[in-house]
Design a protein around this motif. Structure first.
Motif, PDB file in Angstrom:
ATOM      1  N   VAL A 107       5.148   2.843   0.390  1.00  0.00           N
ATOM      2  CA  VAL A 107       5.432   2.139   1.648  1.00  0.00           C
ATOM      3  C   VAL A 107       5.785   3.166   2.709  1.00  0.00           C
ATOM      4  O   VAL A 107       6.574   4.088   2.478  1.00  0.00           O
ATOM      5  N   GLN A 109       6.793   3.123   6.869  1.00  0.00           N
ATOM      6  CA  GLN A 109       7.139   2.323   8.041  1.00  0.00           C
ATOM      7  C   GLN A 109       6.899   0.836   7.804  1.00  0.00           C
ATOM      8  O   GLN A 109       6.328   0.138   8.640  1.00  0.00           O
ATOM      9  N   GLY A 110       7.287   0.368   6.635  1.00  0.00           N
ATOM     10  CA  GLY A 110       7.193  -1.048   6.298  1.00  0.00           C
ATOM     11  C   GLY A 110       5.809  -1.527   5.896  1.00  0.00           C
ATOM     12  O   GLY A 110       5.621  -2.710   5.631  1.00  0.00           O
ATOM     13  N   GLN A 111       4.837  -0.627   5.829  1.00  0.00           N
ATOM     14  CA  GLN A 111       3.462  -0.996   5.480  1.00  0.00           C
ATOM     15  C   GLN A 111       3.078  -0.326   4.164  1.00  0.00           C
ATOM     16  O   GLN A 111       3.384   0.844   3.941  1.00  0.00           O
ATOM     17  N   GLU A 112       2.381  -1.083   3.294  1.00  0.00           N
ATOM     18  CA  GLU A 112       1.893  -0.487   2.057  1.00  0.00           C
ATOM     19  C   GLU A 112       0.719   0.433   2.382  1.00  0.00           C
ATOM     20  O   GLU A 112      -0.224   0.037   3.061  1.00  0.00           O
TER      21      GLU A 112
END
Length: 131
Positions: A107, A109-112
């Motif tokens: 992950v 910045q909050g993104q996979e």
């Protein structure tokens, strides 16, 4: 309490990508299956600009063709990216080394995203082997 259960099939599979002698980045069958690459149209590839000793790559998969991203190409049962220019600019010696990336999900910045962990294997010199 919040439990998280792990998929043994995903943990057991070895997702890999290998740099071909042409400079293209080819994905293993396991990576194709787990990442469902048949639905992916393009891939963004980045590096860690804060750490010059981090030779890993970082990828974001896109379901559409994104400007500036690498277009995913299907060849038979395999998928690859035309990354010759990228590896040349990064000075990756794919002619003399077998460059393999182990793919893990992470992950950022909050993104996979996908982290491609680099490992190099010295290619055998076929001419020297014949002596």
């Amino acid at each position: 309490m919040k439990l998280k259960f792990y998929n043994a099939a995903e943990l057991d599979a070895k997702m890999k990508a290998t740099v071909h002698s042409s400079g293209k980045l080819g994905f293993s069958i396991e990576a194709n299956r787990i990442l469902n690459l048949k639905d992916i149209k393009s891939v963004e590839i980045g590096t860690n600009e804060e750490d010059t000793m981090d030779f890993n790559l970082y990828m974001i998969l896109h379901y559409e063709v994104k400007p500036g991203a690498f277009k995913l190409i299907k060849v038979g049962n395999y998928f690859n990216l035309n990354t010759k220019g990228l590896f040349d600019s990064l000075k990756v010696d794919y002619k003399n080394l077998t460059v393999i990336y182990d793919i893990v999900k992470t992950v950022y910045q909050g993104q996979e995203i996908l982290q491609l962990i680099r490992r190099d294997i010295k290619k055998k010199n076929k001419a020297a082997d014949k002596k």
